[in-house]
Structures are given as C-alpha cells and as structure tokens.
Design a protein around this motif. Structure first.
Motif, short mmCIF file in Angstrom:
data_model
loop_
_atom_site.label_atom_id
_atom_site.label_comp_id
_atom_site.label_asym_id
_atom_site.label_seq_id
_atom_site.Cartn_x
_atom_site.Cartn_y
_atom_site.Cartn_z
N GLN B 75 12.29 -90.23 15.86
CA GLN B 75 13.39 -90.99 16.48
C GLN B 75 13.28 -90.84 17.98
O GLN B 75 13.68 -89.82 18.54
N VAL B 76 12.72 -91.86 18.61
CA VAL B 76 12.48 -91.74 20.05
C VAL B 76 13.29 -92.78 20.81
O VAL B 76 13.21 -93.98 20.50
N ASN B 77 14.05 -92.34 21.76
CA ASN B 77 14.85 -93.23 22.61
C ASN B 77 15.69 -94.19 21.77
O ASN B 77 15.75 -95.39 22.05
N GLN B 135 9.06 -82.37 14.52
CA GLN B 135 10.20 -82.95 15.23
C GLN B 135 10.80 -84.15 14.50
O GLN B 135 11.56 -84.94 15.09
N GLN B 136 10.49 -84.26 13.21
CA GLN B 136 11.06 -85.36 12.44
C GLN B 136 12.56 -85.16 12.29
O GLN B 136 13.04 -84.04 12.13
N GLY B 137 13.28 -86.28 12.34
CA GLY B 137 14.73 -86.22 12.17
C GLY B 137 15.47 -85.74 13.42
O GLY B 137 16.68 -85.62 13.42
N LYS B 138 14.73 -85.45 14.50
CA LYS B 138 15.38 -85.00 15.73
C LYS B 138 15.48 -86.16 16.72
O LYS B 138 14.60 -87.01 16.75
N ARG B 139 16.53 -86.14 17.53
CA ARG B 139 16.68 -87.15 18.57
C ARG B 139 15.80 -86.79 19.75
O ARG B 139 16.03 -85.78 20.41
N ILE B 140 14.80 -87.60 20.01
CA ILE B 140 13.89 -87.33 21.12
C ILE B 140 14.15 -88.33 22.24
O ILE B 140 14.29 -89.53 21.99
N THR B 141 14.25 -87.84 23.46
CA THR B 141 14.43 -88.73 24.61
C THR B 141 13.30 -88.49 25.60
O THR B 141 13.04 -87.35 26.00
N THR B 142 12.63 -89.56 25.99
CA THR B 142 11.58 -89.46 27.00
C THR B 142 12.06 -90.19 28.26
O THR B 142 13.11 -90.84 28.25
N ILE B 143 11.29 -90.12 29.30
CA ILE B 143 11.66 -90.76 30.57
C ILE B 143 11.88 -92.26 30.36
O ILE B 143 12.72 -92.87 31.01
N GLU B 144 11.16 -92.85 29.39
CA GLU B 144 11.31 -94.29 29.14
C GLU B 144 12.69 -94.63 28.58
O GLU B 144 13.14 -95.78 28.65
N LEU B 146 15.60 -93.14 29.43
CA LEU B 146 16.69 -92.60 30.25
C LEU B 146 17.57 -93.68 30.86
O LEU B 146 18.79 -93.54 30.95
N SER B 147 16.95 -94.77 31.28
CA SER B 147 17.74 -95.82 31.94
C SER B 147 18.50 -96.64 30.90
O SER B 147 18.13 -96.66 29.73
N GLN B 148 19.57 -97.29 31.33
CA GLN B 148 20.28 -98.25 30.47
C GLN B 148 19.80 -99.62 30.90
O GLN B 148 20.33 -100.18 31.86
N GLY B 149 18.85 -100.17 30.21
CA GLY B 149 18.29 -101.44 30.62
C GLY B 149 17.71 -101.32 32.02
O GLY B 149 16.89 -100.46 32.30
N GLU B 150 18.22 -102.15 32.93
CA GLU B 150 17.71 -102.15 34.31
C GLU B 150 18.37 -101.09 35.17
O GLU B 150 17.96 -100.84 36.29
N MET B 176 13.30 -85.31 33.57
CA MET B 176 13.79 -84.92 32.24
C MET B 176 14.31 -83.49 32.26
O MET B 176 15.32 -83.17 31.66
N SER B 177 13.59 -82.64 32.98
CA SER B 177 14.02 -81.25 33.09
C SER B 177 15.36 -81.15 33.82
O SER B 177 16.25 -80.39 33.43
#
Ligand SMILES: Cc1cc2nc3c(=O)[nH]c(=O)nc-3n(C[C@H](O)[C@H](O)[C@H](O)COP(=O)(O)OP(=O)(O)OC[C@H]3O[C@@H](n4cnc5c(N)ncnc54)[C@H](O)[C@@H]3O)c2cc1C
Ligand code: SF4
Ligand code: FES
Ligand code: FES
Lengths: 328, 222
Positions: B75-77, B135-144, B146-150, B176-177
């Motif tokens: 689960q990514v972004n 990392q299955q089933g975990k909420r993963i957030t990458t730099i891509e 982070l933004s809300q649309g634009e 991210m850190s």
C-alpha cells in the motif's frame, strides 16, 4: 544478497516450529537493521527468514514495580515510554544515543541485544576473522584496531560489543526471557553475552532455534538516579568509542548502592563489579569516582591503536558518575 | 539500480512533453533520461570489471540463483499495488524498480545515510534495510505521495523556501525524515533538530539550510 525463503509467524509457537524446520539455516528477523545489513555483505547468509514481527511481543507492561518489555518493542518506543523515562532514565538515554531515529523506529529490543560487532574485519569477507570463520585468524589483532575492545579480549578476538542499550540493561540487572523447542528459560543479563575466549563465534548463550521473548527489569531504588554518557567520533549517529551507564543510590552524600557498566571498550556489555565495590559506602566525590574508574579499567589490555580508550573510558565514567550524583 | 525503461511514477503532469524546446534546449526530462542511461553504462562497466576480478558477481544487488518471486501487495501513497518480488528484495528496490517510484534514493544501501527514508505507518524508516515482503498491509508513504495534487506538503515548501539542498540527492530522504521528525516527541531547539535529523547525511553539507527548513516546516500541518 543471496536468495532466501521467507515465512511470517503469528505466535511464538509457530515461530519456533518454523525455525526448527530448517534448524541450521533459518534465522528470525525483527527490525532487520542488522541482519539485512549483514546479509547484503554476505557475513550472515540464512536461507530462511522467519519474520517475527507479527508475534504479540510488542508490549511494555508494569510488573511488580518493574517492567516487562516485549522483544519486539521498537527502540524508539522503549526510549520514549513514560515509565522508562521516569524510572530508568539510563535506558532511555542509552537508546536515544544509539543509531538514528529511523533505525530506532525499526530496531527491536531482541535484535538490539543480539546485534553483531562492527569490527571492520568481521564485516569484510575478504579478511580473516575468527568470529565469522573460526580458525581463520584475526585481522584486528595486528591490524587497525582503534575501535576495538580493551576489556574481556582474548588472543582470538578483540571485537567490541556495539550496543548502547545493552550497557544500560547490564547496569539495571535485567533478565532475558528465552523460548525454545525445550520450553522457556531465563538468563541474567550479565550471563547472556559470552567472552570471546577461544570461541569468538559463540557470542551469547542463545541456542539456534531459540527466541528472546521478553526482557524484564526489576524494581529498583537506584535506577531513577541513573545516567548514560557516550563518547564518539562525531556528535551523533556513531558507535561509542567509550560509554558508561551508572545508577547510584545516595544516602546524604554517601553512596549506598551503585551499578556501573561500560560500553565501546568491552567484548561484551561490561558490568564492572570492581567499580561498584570501589563506590559502595563511599562519599560521592571526585576522588572516589576516580578510584572507581581506575578499578574498572585495571584489567584493560590496550593494543596499538586503541590505547587511548583506557583513559577515555575512565574520564567518561568519572563524568557520568558526577552527573548521576547531581554534581555536574 | 533503477530501470531506465520504467518511467517514474506520477509524471502524468508532464504527459508526452516534447523533448526539445523551441529554442533547441534539452528539456529536463530528456536530460534526466540521458543521465540515467549514462549512469547505467558507467555502472555496468565498473561492475563488469569487478565481476572479472571476483569471478562472477552479478551487476545487481541480487547474487546467486533466483528463487521464485512471491506475489505481494504493497500500500503505497494510498494505492494498493500487486507485484511479484523475490523475498530478498528490499522495500527500497521494490519501490524504485518494481513501482517506478524513484524519489526514494539509494545512497549507501546499508542504513548509514538516510537517502532511502520513507514513512511506514507514519513513522520514518530506512527502506534499504527492510524487505518488501515484510511491509505488506502497512501504509507506506514516499516523497511522491507527500503533496496533495499540485500543492506541495508544507515541509516540501519549506525546503524550497530555505534552499535546503544543493545537489538534491539527499533531499527526498531529508524531507521524509523531517516529516517523521515533526511527529516525534522532540524539543524545540535547533540542537533537537540536528540530533533528530542525524540519520540523514548531506554530502553537500547543506545542513544550516536544512535545519532552517525543518524549523520552519515542522509546525505546519499538511
Ligand atoms: C548505520 C547504523 C548505525 C548504528 N548505530 C548504532 C549505535 O550507535 N548504537 C547501537 O547500539 N546500535 C547501533 N546500530 C545497530 C542497531 O541498534 C541494531 O541494528 C538494531 O538494534 C538491531 O535490531 P533489529 O530488530 O533490527 O535486529 P535484526 O536485524 O532483526 O536482528 C539482529 C539479529 O538478532 C536476531 N534476532 C532478532 N530478534 C530476535 C529475537 N526476538 N529472538 C532471537 N533472535 C532474534 C536475528 O536473527 C539477527 O541475527 C546501528 C545500526 C546501523 C545500521
Ligand atoms: S576482532 Fe574478532 S571480529 Fe574482529 S577480526 Fe578479530 S576475530 Fe574477527
Ligand atoms: S540508502 Fe538506506 S540509509 Fe543509505
Ligand atoms: S544536497 Fe547534495 S547530498 Fe544533500
């Protein structure tokens, strides 16, 4: 990294069974921050990883005035737990001085206790190393041994134990709870790690197929007055050159009880009975702190590049005793 | 190493932009493409040299025979991705090579630099030291993600406003850190920021600007 099989366990029994199915080539994985690292550089090559992150061992519970800490509690959660901060500040400080915030979010209590040495020869498979490959020799004895131990060494291995948390656990009279195919057992923290002697490949009393399930800390009168001090090459995110964990109970200005452990200088987390004896019943002042520090390093065996550690460890200990006694 | 054939995720905004502008200058996109290919050749050349020396290491982080890939879901972004990876594939490699999310950088690949920092369940971790299967089933957030649309995340805006980078290689990891840092129980001083951000090394030494960016960005909600 070599090819691996992977399986996830949901409870201790399941994990033990999965480990036992391939006893010589399986390894449990917690945070993975040490194991994945060492698999990438081929120092550890398990063929089967048993993921233990699903085990219900991530709780910190208050038990009889002490704490019962699950093996899967993350280093950052343990460091920031209110009861740890209040009653065992030395543990919180030791944890927060180790690695980086990202790594502490991943690293588990069990994995931290079992982390391997950072000896550069151990980590380089082109080099001889008795710990990695028994009988192959030791690259560090006559090599670049600036980071190595001065206490508890042998003519087979002088690798320093790198854990900060373990130094605090040694000072706090912790107990390690282990589960294995033959049932459960407990080991006093001081007995958990082994001296290298002639078998540096044996680092702890944990047998293949066994799991650490918990660590317990007894209630204590002295732990609240406890501190950790770590000295390293840069201000943060580096392993200890020397560190010290101390806990003292004062009656007026007299030291009624004391616990002293050193890090960065020992082949295992180094509890110093000699230093404790030198402090007990004595006034809390610099003269006696220095006497304790001298006693702690009396049996030190420095090598070519790490002789500075003897004096550094002494000063670290004197300073942290002063901090714990409220004199600095 | 990232696969140059796989376009980075989320470049939809650029669409099929022409590769040469009217004035004949190369677009950023084409430049990046060339740089990636050049880098690949360089790395391949280097690796084949060392492969000869060591008697057959492969030009990849995966040595030896492969084992069968396993199907996993990540689960990514906010999006679920089904993929097939060998169990030994790190989260970082799965993100970069399987999902084309090349924002998370590979610096040291050994937990020492922080360039690969992502959030798992909202907490910052080094994606190079964990396996994707774990990392299955975990909420993963990458730099891509982070933004809300634009609209950039406040921490991204703050890094821009304070010029918190030079070459930019460490920047996704720094940001991210910093987002993870902002949710942790740290004090308010610059010393807290420096200690709390110690897991992210900047080769360019942009630290004073990074500290300013984190100081400014940490209080602001996304
Ligand atoms: C760049 C870097 C800097 C670091 N700096 C420091 C530092 O300054 N101070 C410090 O103290 N540490 C430092 N560390 C080490 C870090 O603290 C350890 O890697 C971490 O604590 C290991 O925990 P883990 O859960 O990730 O272990 P894992 O990597 O999951 O496991 C380590 C070992 O323990 C075994 N294992 C794990 N859990 C159990 C269990 N419950 N029962 C039985 N066996 C188990 C595994 O099979 C493996 O052999 C650093 C690490 C890195 C990468
Ligand atoms: S000091 Fe120990 S770990 Fe290091 S090379 Fe010698 S035997 Fe190996
Ligand atoms: S690439 Fe993960 S910490 Fe450097
Ligand atoms: S901006 Fe270049 S490494 Fe940090």
């Amino acid at each position: 990294m070599r090819p691996i099989d992977y399986t996830a366990a949901q409870d201790v029994r399941g994990a033990l069974q999965k480990l036992a199915a391939r006893p010589l080539e399986s390894a449990p994985i917690g945070g993975g921050t040490n194991l994945v690292d060492l698999m990438k550089i081929h120092v550890q090559n398990p063929a089967l990883l048993v993921d233990i992150n699903g085990l219900p061992l991530a709780e910190i519970q208050e038990v009889e005035g002490g704490l019962r800490i699950g093996a899967l509690v993350r280093n950052s959660d343990l460091a920031n737990h209110p009861l740890v901060r209040e009653r065992y500040p030395v543990l919180s400080e030791a944890l927060l001085s180790g690695a980086s915030p990202q790594l502490r979010n991943m690293a588990t209590v069990g994995g931290n206790i079992l982390q391997r040495t950072r000896c550069a020869y151990f980590r380089d498979i082109s080099q001889p190393c008795n710990k990695r490959e028994p009988g192959s020799g030791c690259g560090a004895l006559e090599g670049f041994n600036r980071m190595h131990a001065v206490l508890g060494t042998s003519d087979k291995c002088i690798a320093a134990n790198p854990s900060d948390m373990s130094v605090a656990l040694a000072a706090l009279d912790a107990t390690v709870h282990v589960s294995g195919p033959k049932g459960e057992r407990t080991v006093a923290f001081g007995d958990f790690h082994l001296l290298p002697g002639s078998t540096p490949e044996r680092e702890t009393v944990l047998k293949p197929g066994e799991l650490i399930t918990h660590v317990s800390l007894p209630a204590s009168r002295f732990a609240a007055r406890s501190r950790y001090l770590k000295v390293r090459d840069r201000a943060s995110y580096a392993f200890a050159l020397a560190s010290a964990a101390v806990a003292i109970e004062l009656e007026g200005k007299t030291i009624k009880d004391a616990r002293v452990a050193l890090g960065g200088v020992g082949t295992k987390p180094w509890r110093s009975a000699e230093a404790e004896k030198a402090l007990m019943g004595q006034p809390a002042d610099e003269v006696h702190f220095k006497a304790a520090a001298a006693a702690a390093l009396k049996s030190a065996k420095p090598r070519t590049h790490n002789a500075f550690k003897v004096e550094l460890a002494r000063r670290t200990l004197v300073r942290v005793l002063a901090l714990a006694a409220g004199l600095a | 190493m990232s696969d140059p054939k796989q376009p980075p995720h989320g470049t939809g905004a650029e669409g099929d932009a022409p590769s040469v502008l009217d004035d004949g200058k190369t677009t950023r996109r084409e430049f990046v493409g060339t740089a990636v290919v050049g880098g690949t050749l360089l790395a391949a050349g280097f690796l084949s040299l060392s492969a000869t020396a060591q008697g057959g290491a492969k030009a990849s982080s995966l040595e030896g025979p492969s084992v069968a890939p396993v199907p996993i879901k990540l689960q990514v972004n906010g999006q679920e991705h089904a993929l097939e990876v060998e169990p030994r594939v790190t989260l970082l490699d799965a993100l970069r090579e399987n999902l084309g999310l090349t924002g998370s950088k590979k610096g040291c690949d050994l937990g020492q630099c922080g360039a690969c920092t992502v959030l798992v369940e909202g907490r910052r971790v080094n994606s190079c030291l964990t396996l994707a299967v774990m990392q299955q089933g975990k909420r993963i957030t990458t730099i891509e993600g982070l933004s809300q649309g634009e609209t950039l995340h406040p921490m991204q805006q703050s890094f821009l406003a304070h010029d918190g980078f030079q070459c930019g290689y460490c920047t996704p990891g720094q940001i991210m850190s910093a987002v993870g840092f902002s949710r942790e129980p740290w004090g308010q001083t610059d010393a807290d920021i420096r200690e709390g951000m110690c897991g992210n090394i900047c080769r360019c030494g942009a630290y004073p600007h990074i500290v300013a960016a984190v100081r400014d960005g940490r209080g602001k909600q996304a």
